[in-house]
Motif scaffolding. Structure first.
Motif, PDB file in Angstrom:
ATOM      1  N   SER A   1       9.297 -33.192 -49.516  1.00 20.79           N
ATOM      2  CA  SER A   1       8.079 -31.729 -49.985  1.00 20.79           C
ATOM      3  C   SER A   1       7.414 -32.096 -51.268  1.00 20.79           C
ATOM      4  O   SER A   1       5.852 -31.180 -51.431  1.00 20.79           O
ATOM      5  N   ILE A   2       7.376 -32.979 -52.215  1.00 21.98           N
ATOM      6  CA  ILE A   2       6.763 -33.049 -52.896  1.00 21.98           C
ATOM      7  C   ILE A   2       5.592 -33.283 -52.841  1.00 21.98           C
ATOM      8  O   ILE A   2       4.103 -33.497 -53.212  1.00 21.98           O
ATOM      9  N   ALA A   3       5.748 -34.421 -51.862  1.00 24.42           N
ATOM     10  CA  ALA A   3       4.182 -35.773 -50.619  1.00 24.42           C
ATOM     11  C   ALA A   3       3.695 -34.252 -50.723  1.00 24.42           C
ATOM     12  O   ALA A   3       2.250 -34.594 -50.679  1.00 24.42           O
ATOM     13  N   ALA A   4       3.933 -33.531 -50.029  1.00 20.94           N
ATOM     14  CA  ALA A   4       3.043 -32.593 -48.641  1.00 20.94           C
ATOM     15  C   ALA A   4       2.825 -31.268 -50.114  1.00 20.94           C
ATOM     16  O   ALA A   4       1.298 -31.280 -49.590  1.00 20.94           O
ATOM     17  N   GLY A   5       3.647 -31.391 -51.310  1.00 25.93           N
ATOM     18  CA  GLY A   5       1.929 -30.438 -52.826  1.00 25.93           C
ATOM     19  C   GLY A   5       1.080 -30.869 -52.412  1.00 25.93           C
ATOM     20  O   GLY A   5       0.324 -30.754 -53.031  1.00 25.93           O
ATOM     21  N   ILE A   6       1.746 -32.388 -52.848  1.00 30.68           N
ATOM     22  CA  ILE A   6       0.301 -33.443 -54.116  1.00 30.68           C
ATOM     23  C   ILE A   6      -1.186 -34.042 -52.762  1.00 30.68           C
ATOM     24  O   ILE A   6      -1.955 -33.487 -53.202  1.00 30.68           O
ATOM     25  N   ALA A   7      -0.806 -33.608 -51.239  1.00 27.07           N
ATOM     26  CA  ALA A   7      -1.239 -33.568 -50.655  1.00 27.07           C
ATOM     27  C   ALA A   7      -2.383 -32.304 -50.751  1.00 27.07           C
ATOM     28  O   ALA A   7      -3.696 -32.340 -50.815  1.00 27.07           O
ATOM     29  N   VAL A   8      -1.713 -31.095 -50.605  1.00 22.36           N
ATOM     30  CA  VAL A   8      -2.319 -30.270 -50.506  1.00 22.36           C
ATOM     31  C   VAL A   8      -3.718 -29.982 -52.600  1.00 22.36           C
ATOM     32  O   VAL A   8      -4.333 -29.746 -50.930  1.00 22.36           O
ATOM     33  N   GLY A   9      -2.330 -30.366 -52.858  1.00 20.03           N
ATOM     34  CA  GLY A   9      -3.601 -29.892 -54.394  1.00 20.03           C
ATOM     35  C   GLY A   9      -4.554 -31.775 -54.218  1.00 20.03           C
ATOM     36  O   GLY A   9      -5.586 -30.679 -54.574  1.00 20.03           O
ATOM     37  N   LEU A  10      -4.016 -32.400 -53.488  1.00 18.50           N
ATOM     38  CA  LEU A  10      -6.175 -33.338 -53.888  1.00 18.50           C
ATOM     39  C   LEU A  10      -6.838 -32.433 -52.320  1.00 18.50           C
ATOM     40  O   LEU A  10      -7.371 -32.559 -52.858  1.00 18.50           O
ATOM     41  N   LYS A  11      -6.590 -31.820 -51.760  1.00 19.61           N
ATOM     42  CA  LYS A  11      -7.324 -31.284 -50.438  1.00 19.61           C
ATOM     43  C   LYS A  11      -8.105 -30.365 -51.487  1.00 19.61           C
ATOM     44  O   LYS A  11      -9.041 -29.545 -50.873  1.00 19.61           O
ATOM     45  N   THR A  12      -6.937 -29.342 -52.209  1.00 14.84           N
ATOM     46  CA  THR A  12      -7.693 -28.285 -53.200  1.00 14.84           C
ATOM     47  C   THR A  12      -9.003 -28.399 -53.986  1.00 14.84           C
ATOM     48  O   THR A  12      -9.596 -28.320 -54.019  1.00 14.84           O
ATOM     49  N   GLN A  13      -8.531 -30.052 -54.129  1.00 14.80           N
ATOM     50  CA  GLN A  13      -9.184 -30.432 -55.680  1.00 14.80           C
ATOM     51  C   GLN A  13     -10.438 -31.310 -54.972  1.00 14.80           C
ATOM     52  O   GLN A  13     -11.025 -31.830 -55.324  1.00 14.80           O
ATOM     53  N   SER A  41       2.066 -30.261 -41.213  1.00 12.79           N
ATOM     54  CA  SER A  41       1.265 -29.744 -39.578  1.00 12.79           C
ATOM     55  C   SER A  41       0.637 -27.861 -39.411  1.00 12.79           C
ATOM     56  O   SER A  41      -0.008 -28.295 -39.259  1.00 12.79           O
ATOM     57  N   LYS A  42       0.826 -27.784 -40.294  1.00  3.96           N
ATOM     58  CA  LYS A  42       0.056 -25.871 -40.579  1.00  3.96           C
ATOM     59  C   LYS A  42      -1.818 -26.031 -41.131  1.00  3.96           C
ATOM     60  O   LYS A  42      -1.878 -25.860 -41.144  1.00  3.96           O
ATOM     61  N   ARG A  43      -1.195 -27.522 -42.056  1.00  7.91           N
ATOM     62  CA  ARG A  43      -1.806 -27.766 -42.942  1.00  7.91           C
ATOM     63  C   ARG A  43      -2.919 -28.305 -42.604  1.00  7.91           C
ATOM     64  O   ARG A  43      -4.324 -29.253 -43.487  1.00  7.91           O
ATOM     65  N   LYS A  44      -2.773 -29.254 -41.840  1.00  7.21           N
ATOM     66  CA  LYS A  44      -3.148 -30.281 -41.125  1.00  7.21           C
ATOM     67  C   LYS A  44      -3.520 -31.589 -42.245  1.00  7.21           C
ATOM     68  O   LYS A  44      -4.218 -32.133 -42.262  1.00  7.21           O
ATOM     69  N   LEU A  45      -2.175 -31.777 -43.106  1.00  3.72           N
ATOM     70  CA  LEU A  45      -2.298 -32.848 -43.795  1.00  3.72           C
ATOM     71  C   LEU A  45      -2.949 -33.895 -43.560  1.00  3.72           C
ATOM     72  O   LEU A  45      -1.660 -35.036 -43.504  1.00  3.72           O
ATOM     73  N   ASN A  46      -3.751 -34.351 -42.885  1.00  2.85           N
ATOM     74  CA  ASN A  46      -4.683 -35.711 -42.721  1.00  2.85           C
ATOM     75  C   ASN A  46      -4.713 -37.146 -43.962  1.00  2.85           C
ATOM     76  O   ASN A  46      -4.341 -37.977 -43.743  1.00  2.85           O
ATOM     77  N   ASN A  47      -4.215 -36.523 -44.841  1.00  2.00           N
ATOM     78  CA  ASN A  47      -3.850 -37.269 -46.426  1.00  2.00           C
ATOM     79  C   ASN A  47      -3.012 -38.194 -46.565  1.00  2.00           C
ATOM     80  O   ASN A  47      -2.523 -37.744 -47.298  1.00  2.00           O
ATOM     81  N   LEU A  48      -1.780 -37.287 -45.915  1.00  3.87           N
ATOM     82  CA  LEU A  48      -0.799 -37.349 -46.101  1.00  3.87           C
ATOM     83  C   LEU A  48       0.039 -38.180 -44.443  1.00  3.87           C
ATOM     84  O   LEU A  48       0.141 -37.910 -43.271  1.00  3.87           O
ATOM     85  N   ILE A  49       0.869 -39.445 -45.190  1.00  2.00           N
ATOM     86  CA  ILE A  49       1.486 -40.342 -44.100  1.00  2.00           C
ATOM     87  C   ILE A  49       2.887 -40.267 -44.970  1.00  2.00           C
ATOM     88  O   ILE A  49       3.258 -41.088 -45.331  1.00  2.00           O
ATOM     89  N   PHE A  50       3.673 -39.777 -43.639  1.00  4.75           N
ATOM     90  CA  PHE A  50       5.214 -39.920 -43.681  1.00  4.75           C
ATOM     91  C   PHE A  50       5.980 -41.571 -42.683  1.00  4.75           C
ATOM     92  O   PHE A  50       5.062 -42.000 -41.922  1.00  4.75           O
ATOM     93  N   PHE A  51       6.640 -42.509 -43.556  1.00  9.41           N
ATOM     94  CA  PHE A  51       6.699 -43.515 -43.153  1.00  9.41           C
ATOM     95  C   PHE A  51       8.457 -43.479 -43.313  1.00  9.41           C
ATOM     96  O   PHE A  51       9.136 -43.275 -44.550  1.00  9.41           O
ATOM     97  N   ILE A  52       8.992 -43.341 -41.857  1.00 15.45           N
ATOM     98  CA  ILE A  52      10.298 -43.376 -41.605  1.00 15.45           C
ATOM     99  C   ILE A  52      11.682 -44.041 -41.602  1.00 15.45           C
ATOM    100  O   ILE A  52      11.462 -44.829 -40.732  1.00 15.45           O
ATOM    101  N   ASP A  53      11.658 -44.711 -42.346  1.00 14.38           N
ATOM    102  CA  ASP A  53      12.967 -46.034 -42.424  1.00 14.38           C
ATOM    103  C   ASP A  53      14.073 -46.090 -41.839  1.00 14.38           C
ATOM    104  O   ASP A  53      15.035 -45.733 -41.776  1.00 14.38           O
ATOM    105  N   ASN A  54      13.483 -46.395 -40.633  1.00  6.94           N
ATOM    106  CA  ASN A  54      14.454 -46.355 -39.370  1.00  6.94           C
ATOM    107  C   ASN A  54      15.536 -47.764 -39.024  1.00  6.94           C
ATOM    108  O   ASN A  54      15.562 -48.068 -38.244  1.00  6.94           O
ATOM    109  N   ASN A  55      16.696 -47.356 -40.376  1.00  5.04           N
ATOM    110  CA  ASN A  55      17.399 -48.478 -40.442  1.00  5.04           C
ATOM    111  C   ASN A  55      18.712 -48.405 -39.976  1.00  5.04           C
ATOM    112  O   ASN A  55      20.318 -49.076 -39.372  1.00  5.04           O
TER     113      ASN A  55
END
Length: 208
Positions: A1-13, A41-55
């Motif tokens: 959630s924090i990462a998504a918020g940061i990505a939205v903030g960067l887009k806004t700026q 998804s809603k905000r099309k945050l193409n500046n955000l990359i999720f890594f899922i550590d699938n161990n």
């Protein structure tokens, strides 16, 4: 959630920074992960990359036993993300995946297939290795393995025993500094005991 918020903030700026968020497969059982996916998804945050550590492991056991066998493939269609799956131990493959993700106009998810404790046999072989308590000999073995691998890849030869000694001397020095910084002298202890109005039994317990 924090990462998504940061990505939205960067887009806004109107900033073109990228945000990288690493999450565990077990962590994906938490609701806030999926809330973040919906936002991305809603905000099309193409500046955000999720890594899922699938161990396939989490703090209380194998992910499949605790919850279920997680299938991340549907994320692509469910959220419209750019989806990639790579060997999580292959640095070049990860770098290529990141470069691919940065070319997209939607949020990206990169699933990293990994082995918990990879590269350290005594960790890999432990079934429940989310939290590991090891003895001194095992620590030395780990240091030896790590520095031998480093030396295989570098022209600068590192003596692992010297590095081991330096590491623990630094740790001990840091611990001593912490103790000195948090130590309570007799005068301060007397003041605390007086303020709490403790009986003799409790006072002796605290002083001990």
């Amino acid at each position: 959630s924090i990462a998504a918020g940061i990505a939205v903030g960067l887009k806004t700026q109107n900033k073109d920074n990228s945000v990288y968020c690493i999450i565990g497969d077990g962590e994906c059982q938490e609701g806030q992960i999926w809330e973040a996916f919906y936002t991305a998804s809603k905000r099309k945050l193409n500046n955000l990359i999720f890594f899922i550590d699938n161990n396939k492991k989490q703090c209380d056991g194998n992910t499949a036993d605790v919850s279920c066998e997680l299938d991340f493939e549907p994320i692509k269609n469910l959220f419209g993300f750019y989806f990639q799956r790579v060997d999580g131990h292959d640095v070049d493959a990860i770098d290529t995946a990141i470069q691919n993700a940065k070319k997209q106009d939607v949020c990206s998810v990169i699933v990293l297939d990994t082995v918990k404790g990879y590269g350290v046999p005594c960790f890999e072989s432990i079934e429940h290795n989310h939290h590991v308590k090891i003895n001194t000999e095992e620590i030395k073995k780990v240091f030896s393995l790590a520095f031998n691998e480093i030396n295989d890849r570098s022209d600068d030869i590192i003596d692992w025993e010297t590095a081991y000694k330096l590491f623990f001397e630094t740790q001990e020095e840091s611990f001593d500094k912490h103790l000195n910084a948090t130590a309570i002298n007799d005068e301060k202890l007397d003041s605390i005991i007086k303020e709490l109005e403790l009986d003799e039994k409790d006072e002796n317990s605290i002083r001990t």
